[in-house]
Design a protein around this motif. Structure first.
Motif, PDB file in Angstrom:
ATOM      1  N   ALA A 199     -44.630  26.320  37.560  1.00  0.00           N
ATOM      2  CA  ALA A 199     -44.936  25.715  36.541  1.00  0.00           C
ATOM      3  C   ALA A 199     -44.136  24.603  35.932  1.00  0.00           C
ATOM      4  O   ALA A 199     -43.795  23.328  34.668  1.00  0.00           O
ATOM      5  CB  ALA A 199     -45.550  26.960  35.205  1.00  0.00           C
ATOM      6  N   VAL A 200     -43.014  25.128  35.294  1.00  0.00           N
ATOM      7  CA  VAL A 200     -41.521  24.206  34.310  1.00  0.00           C
ATOM      8  C   VAL A 200     -41.792  23.010  35.109  1.00  0.00           C
ATOM      9  O   VAL A 200     -41.392  21.850  34.862  1.00  0.00           O
ATOM     10  CB  VAL A 200     -40.892  25.376  34.501  1.00  0.00           C
ATOM     11  N   GLU A 201     -41.622  23.055  36.953  1.00  0.00           N
ATOM     12  CA  GLU A 201     -41.637  21.646  37.645  1.00  0.00           C
ATOM     13  C   GLU A 201     -42.117  20.376  37.170  1.00  0.00           C
ATOM     14  O   GLU A 201     -42.014  19.787  37.160  1.00  0.00           O
ATOM     15  CB  GLU A 201     -41.682  22.044  39.834  1.00  0.00           C
ATOM     16  N   ARG A 202     -43.932  21.291  37.029  1.00  0.00           N
ATOM     17  CA  ARG A 202     -44.317  20.117  37.152  1.00  0.00           C
ATOM     18  C   ARG A 202     -44.300  20.132  35.608  1.00  0.00           C
ATOM     19  O   ARG A 202     -44.429  18.423  34.977  1.00  0.00           O
ATOM     20  CB  ARG A 202     -45.934  21.069  37.093  1.00  0.00           C
ATOM     21  N   LEU A 203     -44.785  20.746  34.465  1.00  0.00           N
ATOM     22  CA  LEU A 203     -43.946  20.260  33.127  1.00  0.00           C
ATOM     23  C   LEU A 203     -42.925  19.372  32.711  1.00  0.00           C
ATOM     24  O   LEU A 203     -42.770  18.106  31.900  1.00  0.00           O
ATOM     25  CB  LEU A 203     -43.732  21.398  32.003  1.00  0.00           C
ATOM     26  N   SER A 204     -41.485  20.144  33.676  1.00  0.00           N
ATOM     27  CA  SER A 204     -40.504  18.413  33.570  1.00  0.00           C
ATOM     28  C   SER A 204     -40.787  17.386  34.148  1.00  0.00           C
ATOM     29  O   SER A 204     -39.887  16.005  33.501  1.00  0.00           O
ATOM     30  CB  SER A 204     -39.555  19.359  34.804  1.00  0.00           C
ATOM     31  N   GLN A 205     -41.336  17.118  34.591  1.00  0.00           N
ATOM     32  CA  GLN A 205     -42.468  15.888  35.105  1.00  0.00           C
ATOM     33  C   GLN A 205     -42.977  14.843  34.092  1.00  0.00           C
ATOM     34  O   GLN A 205     -43.156  13.238  34.866  1.00  0.00           O
ATOM     35  CB  GLN A 205     -42.941  15.478  36.279  1.00  0.00           C
ATOM     36  N   PHE A 206     -43.393  15.858  32.420  1.00  0.00           N
ATOM     37  CA  PHE A 206     -43.641  14.595  31.779  1.00  0.00           C
ATOM     38  C   PHE A 206     -42.528  14.855  30.786  1.00  0.00           C
ATOM     39  O   PHE A 206     -43.129  14.883  29.319  1.00  0.00           O
ATOM     40  CB  PHE A 206     -44.774  15.078  31.810  1.00  0.00           C
ATOM     41  N   LEU A 207     -40.945  14.592  30.837  1.00  0.00           N
ATOM     42  CA  LEU A 207     -40.411  14.355  29.664  1.00  0.00           C
ATOM     43  C   LEU A 207     -40.274  13.476  28.693  1.00  0.00           C
ATOM     44  O   LEU A 207     -40.246  13.135  27.749  1.00  0.00           O
ATOM     45  CB  LEU A 207     -39.094  14.648  30.534  1.00  0.00           C
ATOM     46  N   ASP A 208     -40.864  12.052  29.580  1.00  0.00           N
ATOM     47  CA  ASP A 208     -40.997  10.972  28.583  1.00  0.00           C
ATOM     48  C   ASP A 208     -42.048  10.387  28.579  1.00  0.00           C
ATOM     49  O   ASP A 208     -42.571   9.558  27.383  1.00  0.00           O
ATOM     50  CB  ASP A 208     -40.434  10.135  29.841  1.00  0.00           C
ATOM     51  N   CYS A 209     -43.349  11.419  28.742  1.00  0.00           N
ATOM     52  CA  CYS A 209     -44.162  11.006  28.000  1.00  0.00           C
ATOM     53  C   CYS A 209     -45.442  11.928  28.150  1.00  0.00           C
ATOM     54  O   CYS A 209     -46.900  12.552  28.040  1.00  0.00           O
ATOM     55  CB  CYS A 209     -45.019  10.038  29.620  1.00  0.00           C
ATOM     56  N   THR A 265     -57.124  24.403  36.444  1.00  0.00           N
ATOM     57  CA  THR A 265     -58.374  24.161  36.714  1.00  0.00           C
ATOM     58  C   THR A 265     -57.766  22.431  36.208  1.00  0.00           C
ATOM     59  O   THR A 265     -58.557  21.549  36.110  1.00  0.00           O
ATOM     60  CB  THR A 265     -59.669  24.112  36.209  1.00  0.00           C
ATOM     61  N   ILE A 266     -57.151  22.335  35.308  1.00  0.00           N
ATOM     62  CA  ILE A 266     -56.412  21.176  34.146  1.00  0.00           C
ATOM     63  C   ILE A 266     -55.315  20.404  35.367  1.00  0.00           C
ATOM     64  O   ILE A 266     -54.601  20.754  35.844  1.00  0.00           O
ATOM     65  CB  ILE A 266     -55.710  21.756  32.777  1.00  0.00           C
ATOM     66  N   LYS A 267     -55.399  19.243  35.371  1.00  0.00           N
ATOM     67  CA  LYS A 267     -54.240  17.791  36.435  1.00  0.00           C
ATOM     68  C   LYS A 267     -53.855  17.606  34.911  1.00  0.00           C
ATOM     69  O   LYS A 267     -54.566  17.277  34.532  1.00  0.00           O
ATOM     70  CB  LYS A 267     -55.681  16.592  36.985  1.00  0.00           C
ATOM     71  N   LEU A 268     -52.555  17.319  35.136  1.00  0.00           N
ATOM     72  CA  LEU A 268     -51.440  17.596  34.677  1.00  0.00           C
ATOM     73  C   LEU A 268     -51.632  15.732  34.713  1.00  0.00           C
ATOM     74  O   LEU A 268     -50.658  15.789  35.425  1.00  0.00           O
ATOM     75  CB  LEU A 268     -50.454  18.096  34.013  1.00  0.00           C
ATOM     76  N   THR A 269     -50.958  14.278  34.244  1.00  0.00           N
ATOM     77  CA  THR A 269     -51.074  13.709  34.334  1.00  0.00           C
ATOM     78  C   THR A 269     -50.651  12.401  33.379  1.00  0.00           C
ATOM     79  O   THR A 269     -50.581  12.902  32.083  1.00  0.00           O
ATOM     80  CB  THR A 269     -52.427  12.194  35.125  1.00  0.00           C
ATOM     81  N   LYS A 270     -49.421  11.934  33.434  1.00  0.00           N
ATOM     82  CA  LYS A 270     -49.684  10.694  32.248  1.00  0.00           C
ATOM     83  C   LYS A 270     -49.818   9.938  31.626  1.00  0.00           C
ATOM     84  O   LYS A 270     -49.584   9.514  30.669  1.00  0.00           O
ATOM     85  CB  LYS A 270     -47.758   9.239  33.454  1.00  0.00           C
ATOM     86  N   SER A 271     -51.549   9.978  32.314  1.00  0.00           N
ATOM     87  CA  SER A 271     -52.341   9.129  31.424  1.00  0.00           C
ATOM     88  C   SER A 271     -53.154   9.792  30.462  1.00  0.00           C
ATOM     89  O   SER A 271     -54.744  10.052  30.300  1.00  0.00           O
ATOM     90  CB  SER A 271     -53.052   8.673  31.965  1.00  0.00           C
ATOM     91  N   THR A 272     -53.135  11.286  30.472  1.00  0.00           N
ATOM     92  CA  THR A 272     -53.810  12.409  29.307  1.00  0.00           C
ATOM     93  C   THR A 272     -53.385  11.378  28.187  1.00  0.00           C
ATOM     94  O   THR A 272     -52.822  11.064  27.716  1.00  0.00           O
ATOM     95  CB  THR A 272     -53.064  13.626  29.216  1.00  0.00           C
ATOM     96  N   VAL A 273     -54.333  12.141  27.582  1.00  0.00           N
ATOM     97  CA  VAL A 273     -54.837  11.414  26.255  1.00  0.00           C
ATOM     98  C   VAL A 273     -54.115  11.295  24.631  1.00  0.00           C
ATOM     99  O   VAL A 273     -53.388  10.223  24.467  1.00  0.00           O
ATOM    100  CB  VAL A 273     -56.831  11.996  25.555  1.00  0.00           C
ATOM    101  N   THR A 274     -53.857  11.932  25.111  1.00  0.00           N
ATOM    102  CA  THR A 274     -53.130  11.986  23.157  1.00  0.00           C
ATOM    103  C   THR A 274     -51.846  11.624  22.861  1.00  0.00           C
ATOM    104  O   THR A 274     -51.415  13.268  23.509  1.00  0.00           O
ATOM    105  CB  THR A 274     -54.279  12.394  21.875  1.00  0.00           C
ATOM    106  N   ALA A 308     -39.162  15.490  21.147  1.00  0.00           N
ATOM    107  CA  ALA A 308     -37.484  15.892  21.240  1.00  0.00           C
ATOM    108  C   ALA A 308     -37.825  18.061  21.385  1.00  0.00           C
ATOM    109  O   ALA A 308     -37.600  18.492  22.051  1.00  0.00           O
ATOM    110  CB  ALA A 308     -37.360  15.813  20.081  1.00  0.00           C
ATOM    111  N   GLU A 309     -39.346  18.404  20.002  1.00  0.00           N
ATOM    112  CA  GLU A 309     -40.065  19.437  20.583  1.00  0.00           C
ATOM    113  C   GLU A 309     -40.124  20.446  21.998  1.00  0.00           C
ATOM    114  O   GLU A 309     -39.932  21.328  22.804  1.00  0.00           O
ATOM    115  CB  GLU A 309     -41.002  20.020  19.760  1.00  0.00           C
ATOM    116  N   TYR A 310     -41.139  19.378  22.436  1.00  0.00           N
ATOM    117  CA  TYR A 310     -41.562  19.787  24.162  1.00  0.00           C
ATOM    118  C   TYR A 310     -40.487  19.242  25.390  1.00  0.00           C
ATOM    119  O   TYR A 310     -40.241  20.515  26.239  1.00  0.00           O
ATOM    120  CB  TYR A 310     -42.567  18.130  24.709  1.00  0.00           C
ATOM    121  N   ARG A 311     -39.841  19.056  25.021  1.00  0.00           N
ATOM    122  CA  ARG A 311     -38.021  18.265  26.292  1.00  0.00           C
ATOM    123  C   ARG A 311     -37.157  19.542  25.849  1.00  0.00           C
ATOM    124  O   ARG A 311     -36.921  20.428  26.416  1.00  0.00           O
ATOM    125  CB  ARG A 311     -37.407  17.084  25.708  1.00  0.00           C
TER     126      ARG A 311
END
Length: 154
Positions: free
Chosen positions: A50-60, A13-22, A28-31
């Motif tokens: 899930a990992v594929e979705r998370l890996s799209q946001f390594l830079d942001c 139900t939660i949409k992960l995008t590059k423009s998420t707030v904080t 480095a820890e996330y990566r």
């Protein structure tokens, strides 16, 4: 990692995008966490999406992305014995599946192509990849997924 265990890898139900707030102060820890989860997908294909979705946001990466990565860890804690198991006592006929998720990426509107190949009931190859261009219909997205799977079979 406090808190209760979860039965799914993501809260869909939660949409992960590059423009998420904080944004995270240090990504480095996330990566490192996503890198370890990527390695784990070799024996745990159930966390692949899930990992594929998370890996799209390594830079942001933001706090929401980090919370989603922690959720994958909670899922793994809840299901530690799952994984790939092989046996030679089952019919080893090859089977393949392909699919696409039309317009999934909310940032680029590109579709995700997926395929998996089985020998008997054992998965031997799988992939999930964002398509290179935006598909104008779900039929076009499915056709591209099928083409990707056919190339892999050949």
């Amino acid at each position: 990692m406090e808190g209760k265990e979860v039965s799914t890898t993501m809260d869909y139900t939660i949409k992960l995008t590059k423009s998420t707030v904080t944004p995270l102060s240090s990504i480095a820890e996330y990566r490192r966490l996503v890198e370890r989860l990527l390695y784990l997908t070799n024996t745990r294909p159930d966390i692949g999406y899930a990992v594929e979705r998370l890996s799209q946001f390594l830079d942001c990466a933001t706090d929401k992305h980090f919370e989603a990565a922690i959720r994958v860890l909670k899922y793994l804690k809840n299901e530690p014995a799952l994984g790939l198991m092989f046996s030679s006592q089952i019919d080893l006929e090859p089977t393949d599946f392909s699919d696409s998720d039309w317009g999934t990426c909310s940032d680029t509107r590109r579709s995700i192509s997926d395929y998996c190949f089985f020998i008997g009931t054992f998965i031997v190859s799988w992939k999930s990849k964002k398509q290179n261009t935006v598909a104008v219909s779900s039929c076009e997205a499915e056709y591209r997924a099928l083409a990707m799977a056919t190339k892999e079979v050949q």
